[in-house]
Scaffold this active site. Structure first.
Site, PDB file in Angstrom:
ATOM      1  N   ASP A  80       0.827  -1.211   0.000  1.00  0.00           N
ATOM      2  CA  ASP A  80       0.000   0.000   0.000  1.00  0.00           C
ATOM      3  C   ASP A  80       0.856   1.254   0.000  1.00  0.00           C
ATOM      4  O   ASP A  80       0.520   2.267  -0.647  1.00  0.00           O
ATOM      5  CB  ASP A  80      -0.925  -0.011   1.217  1.00  0.00           C
ATOM      6  CG  ASP A  80      -2.035  -1.041   1.089  1.00  0.00           C
ATOM      7  OD1 ASP A  80      -2.621  -1.425   2.117  1.00  0.00           O
ATOM      8  OD2 ASP A  80      -2.318  -1.475  -0.049  1.00  0.00           O
ATOM      9  N   GLU A  81       1.981   1.206   0.741  1.00  0.00           N
ATOM     10  CA  GLU A  81       2.916   2.334   0.699  1.00  0.00           C
ATOM     11  C   GLU A  81       3.453   2.519  -0.719  1.00  0.00           C
ATOM     12  O   GLU A  81       3.581   3.642  -1.224  1.00  0.00           O
ATOM     13  CB  GLU A  81       4.090   2.097   1.660  1.00  0.00           C
ATOM     14  CG  GLU A  81       3.761   2.296   3.126  1.00  0.00           C
ATOM     15  CD  GLU A  81       4.948   1.993   4.019  1.00  0.00           C
ATOM     16  OE1 GLU A  81       6.000   1.593   3.491  1.00  0.00           O
ATOM     17  OE2 GLU A  81       4.830   2.153   5.242  1.00  0.00           O
ATOM     18  N   LEU A  82       3.767   1.408  -1.381  1.00  0.00           N
ATOM     19  CA  LEU A  82       4.319   1.480  -2.733  1.00  0.00           C
ATOM     20  C   LEU A  82       3.311   2.054  -3.716  1.00  0.00           C
ATOM     21  O   LEU A  82       3.684   2.807  -4.629  1.00  0.00           O
ATOM     22  CB  LEU A  82       4.764   0.084  -3.183  1.00  0.00           C
ATOM     23  CG  LEU A  82       5.622   0.044  -4.453  1.00  0.00           C
ATOM     24  CD1 LEU A  82       6.959   0.741  -4.211  1.00  0.00           C
ATOM     25  CD2 LEU A  82       5.863  -1.390  -4.903  1.00  0.00           C
TER      26      LEU A  82
END
Length: 1129
Positions: A80-82
């Site tokens: 999700d960060e990516l």
């Protein structure tokens, strides 16, 4: 997953999987901090933190480091960060550096093995929603960026330094961009928030101001916390350490009343001593004179000092004793104090708990601005060109830029030219004095190493230089010598990408120091006629450490037999030509040697480099017991010595193009030899059995040894690379090492490969190109599980390809062009990860019977000039390039041409059917239908961040009519259109363009050909845009003849989303088609017709509202392209 070094927001966001936290990531975080780079990882976040908090940190960052490891896809947090990182990258508000930690980029690209399985399992666990599409798009998006790859045996410390250097470069570039252009606003923000409004001062940052800002963030300037901070500001002389520290000191002393600036003088330090330092320190902080007898002032006054925060600046630390008050018990320093230390030697700070800030060099723009301010003149014309050369030579050093500017200020252009001509030979007096102080502070060993590198080893590999400098015992550690590390710590050299580099300013100083080195180095330029007289001198011969003789302009001379006698300190001897350093021209060596050239009995020669050595063997009295590197390219030697000599330290030997060499017996007692280069030794008929004694040989180059008939029956298991290319008389190959990783047999006379080749389990590359006698490959080929590249081009006698009985998951490239193979085995699909297959120039192949639809990773298929190929089956679903140029018998292609798989990846797909004159109309329709459907499935959002200069999908084939798909037609090369007002709305994916080109008067040409379209709006003032519809560019001198008219079709997005908004009012456009070679029009080619059409999403896609509805599209690609994932169920 993603520690903030300060309360000011991070410059760098680190995205990683948790198993790396306590090792690699913690070391990386510390390295960034030492360089003054504020980075963020999630170790200090409170449990239960919302992802929005992390997303906010990503948005505020300048650079993201995406560290992809084997367990990365286990974490939805990481993914999700990516996804958020990709969003910011797409908005151009963030730059990302992908880092592959013991993970191959192809594993990410193909979602191979556990990496893909973990992603799939995670998706199922999280409810099988649309996130897998976003995760995959983010993974592929970051993979497509230029990456840093840490492999299994890579030095982690050096790799971390490399990352830090790249980050520093990105931050410097970001500042330059922000100075020229305000930071873009995010989506949905019509105006920035009040606290985020741009400050006009940002665009007026002075050269180097970003460095000051970075240092302020590291130091935390408000001094309101209760944590003392000690920052060591390190860097080469003149880089601006004192300037930065003084600037901060002036700011800090306004916040803290007790402060002291201590400027240390290395020349006076021996007189001042520690007592003076402690007294000066206390008097400065108390702002009064003190007297504490013979006691320690710090101990005496500690109760007073500890009551108030202090600011201390130690400038120019050159001795560890100068910071002794900060070592050990520091109970006199109140929490919240700030201490600055500047030094040119970072090793002095190793025992001190402090942050290091490596002062970065100025970038080119900052350097040019600073130089311009100093020369006080307008930089234009020749002055600008010369200014850039001065700036380049200064290498981002502010002190040098100022001094060069002062030196040139008010001078005319002729003076500039004269000074530029002497720039690398003569230092600026002020710069030279400053850098010579750094040299004077070295001990004798360090001075020798510094000059050795400047004279002989600049830009050489670190391990090589370390070996030559230290000459450690082979049974001892390579760390036994420390000079290279010492010089690096003192910033006299730099290790960059594994090579030893030296700043140009230091190189010039080194040349000047050689002249005052007491005769240690004799450097004879090409125009030095008196070198023979110099070599005959008796005085100081025992001090000579290195000799360099340039023969490029030297007249023929004779060398005395006693030239090197008594040179007991000689370690480096180099005889070469600066105009022909490799010795490639036919000119002979102009230095005539006596029959017996004498060397000292106990010589310590380590490095002997003599291009075109004129004698048949090396002097018999040259004992090579200390020799490490021997280079005699283009020599006349027949053998090194007339008997084997003990060479325990010899590591590298280059005898390339010594065409008279017949014997290698002289090397039989070199147990530590690593690399042996015998390329072009055309008289060498055999390798001796004594080769088995070379227990550490890892690289053997025998290119062009045309007399070599066979290899000895020996085992050298250390050998990893064996190159036998062009050994045209080598008829049999023997496996002499089971650890081979690279084997080149191209151009040899071998007819078969031995069965023992199946033992090469580590083999990555097998090159058999141009083996004209090779009839077949052994049936055991499939046992080479590590094989990545198999090259059989132009093996004209090969009629069959062996069965692939088991999967070969590493094989990616198979070149079979120019062979006589009649058919490919059906089980070639066991090459499941094959990327590139070439079958070109094969007159025996009539059809391809294997199921290419199952080869999901095949990207390039070449069947050029397969004159008897009549049909093509269904193509691989992810194929990017099909080249069927010159398949004159090709009639049919499959319908559909390939299975269509929706994808989030950007691919340029090209299908070339040039000169396929017998191609049936139904096949042409199949090709057009495939291009049409594939273009409809491409979402414009994936390509609209930049203008696309090349068709995303393109094809060409014989024909003379614009296909019916195109609803706008015109004769000639210009098509004028009137767009409806709402042309820019709805489900428009892009546009397709077509043109018919006549090659009636086209002559054979060997350069590339491109069909280009230029668009220009005629009712509004907008810039013209050009892009390539199709064409080809072949390497080599191959001529192309095109016999009939051809149709070129290409699909593109035409405009990016940002420009689209400008084009709302653009309703009249002129499209001009032309054939070019990349720079100008191609003579003999004429555009006869052209066409245009809009490309919309298909109707069924319009009903798929929301990302979840799109999930099945991507899922089908997993179903068909990665079936092993389904098999998990």
């Amino acid at each position: 997953m993603a520690t903030s070094s300060s309360s000011t927001g991070p410059q760098v966001f680190i995205n990683f999987r948790g198993e790396l936290r306590s090792n690699f990531v913690s070391h990386l975080h510390a390295a960034l901090e030492r360089q003054g780079i504020n980075s963020f990882i999630d170790s200090k976040e409170k449990p239960g933190v919302d992802l929005k908090e992390l997303f906010s940190r990503i948005e505020k960052s300048t650079v993201a480091l995406a560290i992809l490891s084997s367990k990365y896809t286990e974490s939805h947090w990481c993914l999700d960060e990516l996804v958020k990182i990709k969003e910011c990258v797409d908005l151009r508000t963030l730059r990302v550096i992908p880092i592959f930690y013991n993970l191959k980029p192809d594993t990410v690209k193909q979602l191979d093995g556990n990496f893909g399985l973990q992603l799939w399992d995670l998706w199922k666990k999280k409810g099988r929603d649309d996130r897998i599409l976003k995760w995959d798009a983010a993974l592929q998006g970051v993979r497509s960026k230029k990456a840093l790859i840490l492999e299994e045996h890579t030095n982690e410390a050096a790799f971390i330094n490399l990352i830090a250097a790249h980050v520093q470069d990105f931050l410097s570039e970001d500042l330059a961009l922000r100075e020229e252009n305000p930071k873009p606003q995010g989506r949905g923000e019509e105006n920035p928030k009040p606290e985020e409004r741009s400050n006009p001062a940002v665009n007026n940052i002075k050269p180097g101001e970003q460095r000051l800002k970075q240092l302020e963030e590291k130091l935390i300037m408000d001094c309101e916390d209760n944590e003392s901070r000690i920052v060591g500001i390190v860097g080469m002389a003149g880089i601006g350490k004192t300037y930065l520290a003084e600037t901060l000191f002036k700011k800090l002393k306004k916040k803290v009343n007790s402060h002291v600036f201590i400027k240390l003088d290395s020349e006076k330090w021996n007189d001042q001593k520690l007592d003076w330092l402690q007294k000066t320190l206390v008097e400065g902080l108390l702002d009064k004179s003190i007297d504490c007898g013979n006691g320690n002032p710090l101990e005496f006054w500690k109760d007073t000092l500890v009551k108030k925060k202090v600011v201390i600046f130690f400038d120019n630390v050159t001795d560890k004793k100068q910071i002794k008050p900060l070592l050990g018990n520091c109970n006199w320093i109140k929490a919240g104090s700030r201490i600055l230390i500047t030094t040119r030697d970072k090793s002095l700070l190793k025992e001190l708990t402090c942050d290091l800030f490596h002062v970065p060099k100025l970038n080119d723009r900052e350097s040019l601005e600073l130089f311009r301010d100093q020369v006080c003149t307008t930089l234009e014309g020749n002055i600008m060109d010369m200014s850039r050369k001065f700036v380049d030579y200064a290498g981002g050093n502010p002190f040098a830029l100022k001094e060069f500017g002062d030196e040139l200020c008010g001078k005319d252009e002729d003076h500039w030219k004269t000074r530029l001509g002497k720039l690398t030979q003569c230092s600026n007096s002020m710069v030279g004095d400053k850098l010579r102080i750094c040299y004077d502070e070295l001990n004798e060993k360090q001075k020798d190493a510094f000059l050795d590198i400047a004279c002989f080893f600049r830009s050489q590999e670190e391990n090589y230089v370390r070996t030559l400098l230290d000459s450690f015992n082979v049974h001892e550690s390579a760390e036994s010598g420390t000079e290279l590390r010492d010089l690096t710590d003192k910033f006299l050299i730099d290790i960059c990408d594994g090579r030893v580099e030296m700043h140009g300013l230091f190189c010039t100083v080194a040349k000047e120091l050689v002249e005052t080195s007491g005769g240690k180095y004799w450097l004879f330029p090409s125009n030095c006629p008196e070198f023979t007289t110099a070599l005959a001198k008796k005085e100081g011969r025992n001090k000579v450490r290195g000799i360099v003789l340039d023969m490029s302009e030297m007249e023929e001379k004779s060398l005395d037999s006693q030239a090197f006698v008594d040179m007991t300190s000689l370690q480096y001897l180099k005889v070469y030509s600066s105009t022909d350093p490799g010795g490639h021209n036919e000119a002979k060596c102009n230095l005539n040697l006596p029959d017996e050239l004498e060397f000292p009995k106990d010589n310590i020669l380590r490095y002997l480099h003599w291009v075109k050595f004129p004698k048949k063997e090396l002097p018999s009295n040259l004992e090579p017991k200390n020799l490490i590197d021997l280079r005699l390219p283009y020599s006349n030697i027949t053998t090194l010595w007339n008997c084997a000599k003990v060479t325990p330290k010899l590591r590298w030997v280059d005898l390339s193009h010594s065409s008279k060499l017949t014997s290698l017996l002289g090397l039989s007692k070199a147990p530590n030899l690593l690399r042996l280069i015998l390329e072009g030794c055309t008289s060498l008929k055999e390798l001796p059995m004594e080769m088995k004694e070379l227990k550490n040989l890892s690289f053997l180059n025998l290119i062009g040894c045309t007399s070599l008939v066979s290899l000895p029956t020996v085992t050298i298991n250390s050998l990893k690379t064996l190159i036998l290319s062009g050994c045209s008389n080598l008829q049999t190959f023997k496996v002499i090492s089971t650890n081979l990783e690279t084997l080149h047999l191209n151009g040899t006379a071998i007819s078969i490969l031995p069965q023992a080749i199946s033992n090469l389990h580590k083999l990555n590359i097998l090159n058999l190109k141009d083996c004209q006698n090779l009839v077949a490959l052994p049936d055991c080929l499939w046992k080479l599980k590590s094989l990545q590249e198999l090259k059989l081009s132009r093996c004209a006698m090969m009629e069959s390809f062996p069965d692939v009985k088991e999967k070969m998951e590493n094989l990616q490239l198979v070149l079979l062009d120019g062979t006589a193979i009649k058919e490919m085995p059906r089980n070639i699909i066991n090459l499941s990860f094959l990327r590139h297959l070439s079958l070109s120039r094969n007159d025996n192949i009539c059809s391809l019977e294997f199921d290419m639809g199952q080869m999901f990773y095949l990207k390039w298929l070449e069947v050029k000039y397969c004159k008897n190929l009549t049909s093509l089956p269904g193509l691989p679903p992810n194929l990017q390039c099909l080249n069927a140029y010159g398949c004159v018998s090709l009639r049919t292609v499959a319908s559909p041409l390939a299975f269509l798989m929706p994808t989030n990846q950007i691919h340029y797909s090209t299908f070339i059917f040039t000169n396929c004159h017998k191609l049936e109309q139904v096949s042409k329709s199949s090709i057009i239908s495939y291009v049409q459907k594939k273009s409809e499935l491409m979402s414009d959002d994936r390509y609209n961040q930049e203008f696309v200069f090349k068709s995303l999908i393109g094809t060409c084939f014989p024909g003379c009519d614009v296909p019916a798909w195109f609803n706008h037609h015109a004769f000639g090369s210009v098509l004028k259109l009137s767009f409806p007002r709402d042309w820019n709305e709805g489900k428009l994916n892009g546009i397709a363009l077509c043109c018919v080109v006549s090659f009636k008067d086209y002559k054979d040409q060997n350069n590339g050909l491109q069909v280009q379209c230029t668009s220009e709006f005629t009712n509004v003032s907008l810039s013209r845009e050009s892009f390539i519809i199709g064409g080809w560019s072949e390497p080599g001198d191959e001529h192309h003849t095109i016999e009939t008219d051809h149709i070129f079709v290409g699909y593109t997005t035409l405009f990016n989303s940002k420009k689209r908004q400008q084009f709302t009012s653009g309703t009249e456009v002129s499209l001009t088609f032309e054939v070019t070679n990349g720079t100008s029009g191609v003579e003999g080619c004429k555009v006869m017709k052209c066409g245009f059409t809009y490309v919309y999403e298909p109707e069924e896609a319009e009903n798929l509202s929301g990302a979840i509805s799109h999930a099945p599209l991507r899922t089908r690609s997993f179903t068909n392209g990665r079936r092993y994932l389904w098999n998990r169920e």
